[in-house]
Design an enzyme around this catalytic site. Sequence first.
Site, PDB file in Angstrom:
ATOM      1  N   LEU A 132     -36.125  18.386  -5.538  1.00 20.53           N
ATOM      2  CA  LEU A 132     -35.528  17.455  -6.502  1.00 20.53           C
ATOM      3  C   LEU A 132     -36.269  16.126  -6.554  1.00 20.53           C
ATOM      4  O   LEU A 132     -36.756  15.615  -5.550  1.00 20.53           O
ATOM      5  CB  LEU A 132     -34.058  17.214  -6.136  1.00 20.53           C
ATOM      6  CG  LEU A 132     -33.171  18.464  -6.119  1.00 20.53           C
ATOM      7  CD1 LEU A 132     -31.737  18.100  -5.735  1.00 20.53           C
ATOM      8  CD2 LEU A 132     -33.189  19.202  -7.453  1.00 20.53           C
ATOM      9  N   HIS A 133     -36.340  15.570  -7.758  1.00 17.19           N
ATOM     10  CA  HIS A 133     -36.984  14.270  -7.975  1.00 17.19           C
ATOM     11  C   HIS A 133     -36.142  13.476  -8.962  1.00 17.19           C
ATOM     12  O   HIS A 133     -35.051  13.935  -9.373  1.00 17.19           O
ATOM     13  CB  HIS A 133     -38.423  14.465  -8.468  1.00 17.19           C
ATOM     14  CG  HIS A 133     -38.541  15.415  -9.631  1.00 17.19           C
ATOM     15  ND1 HIS A 133     -37.988  15.153 -10.856  1.00 17.19           N
ATOM     16  CD2 HIS A 133     -39.128  16.639  -9.738  1.00 17.19           C
ATOM     17  CE1 HIS A 133     -38.256  16.151 -11.683  1.00 17.19           C
ATOM     18  NE2 HIS A 133     -38.928  17.073 -11.029  1.00 17.19           N
ATOM     19  N   HIS A 143     -34.578  15.268 -12.025  1.00 17.47           N
ATOM     20  CA  HIS A 143     -33.333  15.993 -11.748  1.00 17.47           C
ATOM     21  C   HIS A 143     -32.172  15.010 -11.583  1.00 17.47           C
ATOM     22  O   HIS A 143     -31.068  15.245 -12.056  1.00 17.47           O
ATOM     23  CB  HIS A 143     -33.469  16.808 -10.453  1.00 17.47           C
ATOM     24  CG  HIS A 143     -34.537  17.853 -10.478  1.00 17.47           C
ATOM     25  ND1 HIS A 143     -35.678  17.774  -9.711  1.00 17.47           N
ATOM     26  CD2 HIS A 143     -34.650  19.007 -11.176  1.00 17.47           C
ATOM     27  CE1 HIS A 143     -36.433  18.851  -9.919  1.00 17.47           C
ATOM     28  NE2 HIS A 143     -35.839  19.607 -10.815  1.00 17.47           N
ATOM     29  N   GLY A 168     -34.804  23.122  -7.428  1.00 13.87           N
ATOM     30  CA  GLY A 168     -34.991  22.349  -6.200  1.00 13.87           C
ATOM     31  C   GLY A 168     -36.260  21.528  -6.175  1.00 13.87           C
ATOM     32  O   GLY A 168     -36.890  21.317  -7.210  1.00 13.87           O
TER      33      GLY A 168
HETATM   34  P1  AMP Z   1     -36.671  22.702 -12.567  1.00 14.06           P
HETATM   35  O1  AMP Z   1     -36.143  22.428 -11.210  1.00 14.06           O
HETATM   36  O2  AMP Z   1     -38.105  22.361 -12.755  1.00 14.06           O
HETATM   37  O3  AMP Z   1     -36.309  24.083 -13.066  1.00 14.06           O
HETATM   38  O4  AMP Z   1     -35.899  21.698 -13.533  1.00 14.06           O
HETATM   39  C1  AMP Z   1     -34.502  21.659 -13.572  1.00 14.06           C
HETATM   40  C2  AMP Z   1     -34.072  20.820 -14.748  1.00 14.06           C
HETATM   41  O5  AMP Z   1     -34.589  19.489 -14.600  1.00 14.06           O
HETATM   42  C3  AMP Z   1     -34.594  21.343 -16.100  1.00 14.06           C
HETATM   43  O6  AMP Z   1     -33.594  21.190 -17.075  1.00 14.06           O
HETATM   44  C4  AMP Z   1     -35.768  20.441 -16.362  1.00 14.06           C
HETATM   45  O7  AMP Z   1     -36.066  20.293 -17.732  1.00 14.06           O
HETATM   46  C5  AMP Z   1     -35.273  19.131 -15.773  1.00 14.06           C
HETATM   47  N1  AMP Z   1     -36.399  18.264 -15.462  1.00 14.06           N
HETATM   48  C6  AMP Z   1     -37.486  18.552 -14.702  1.00 14.06           C
HETATM   49  N2  AMP Z   1     -38.355  17.522 -14.689  1.00 14.06           N
HETATM   50  C7  AMP Z   1     -37.810  16.568 -15.482  1.00 14.06           C
HETATM   51  C8  AMP Z   1     -38.223  15.263 -15.895  1.00 14.06           C
HETATM   52  N3  AMP Z   1     -39.374  14.743 -15.491  1.00 14.06           N
HETATM   53  N4  AMP Z   1     -37.414  14.562 -16.706  1.00 14.06           N
HETATM   54  C9  AMP Z   1     -36.235  15.094 -17.127  1.00 14.06           C
HETATM   55  N5  AMP Z   1     -35.788  16.303 -16.782  1.00 14.06           N
HETATM   56  C10 AMP Z   1     -36.564  17.034 -15.977  1.00 14.06           C
END
Ligand code: AMP
Length: 274
Positions: A30-31, A34, A28
């Site tokens: 989210l940006h 994501h 979550g």
């Molecule tokens: P998280 O919510 O941080 O657990 O991330 C969820 C998914 O989004 C994971 O597979 C992360 O590697 C991916 N993710 C997070 N930040 C980025 C980013 N800046 N660029 C690409 N994928 C991302």
Amino acid sequence: MQIITTSSELIATRENLQGSVALVPTMGALHAGHLSLIRNAKTQNENVIVSIFVNPTQFCEGEDFERYPRKSEADINICQKAGVDILFMPSASEIYQDSDEILLKAPKIAGYTLEGATRAGHFDGVLRVVLKLINLTRAKRAYFGQKDAQQLLLIQKMVRELFVPCEIIPCPIVRDKDGLALSSRNLYLDPSMRNNALKLSESLREVARQIMIGEKNTEKLKAHAMDVLAGIDVEYIEIVDKNLRQREEVKKGETIVLLTARVGGVRLIDNLWI
Ligand code: AMP
């Protein structure tokens, strides 16, 4: 978009889906990083399931589990606009039973060095939740960011070794205009911390530049990166192969520079896939 909070409802709903199912697991806040995973999932599949679950088993003692940003309302809007079909937002008790006794163990070297060295058990928790989510959704494909390089490589290894019938799709790192890799934890950075945080991506760009002009030696490349990172509390910078073993020389297509540093107490990661 259907919002589902229980595992039983997810299993029942999944039964009735036609066509391929994609899973995008997230915690979550989210940006655009994501969102790029969601977009990739949408182009390749008939159904996209996004999970938002701040997974307690991957946080270690003293980490930011309690204060990890939780932005349910904004996340729901983002998923809706992005055309997500199902948003799965379970509570911890929907994923873990108190009686759970079957655990997963990340490999000794690949799971307990680098990111795993200071976060003992982190990848055990990551593998456990990802396997549960893949099983719940019976996803044909699951999407992960290259930003969390070690995580991605370990999940690929798990899927290979346990014959999990799900294709793991790596997605490139999404950055802000100034180069900072997008992360939910960037919300912790004030403007001056953020300015310092830019040194992470700058140092990786310097490594890429050095490689362009012919440098292959990984010790020298790390030294160039450390020059840029002067004044930053670097936890580790390592140049590894896809088995997370140190490389002496850079080899195209088989090398990753992994970097973790603390900026004003905020732990940030970034990496460069060569
Ligand atoms: P998280 O919510 O941080 O657990 O991330 C969820 C998914 O989004 C994971 O597979 C992360 O590697 C991916 N993710 C997070 N930040 C980025 C980013 N800046 N660029 C690409 N994928 C991302």
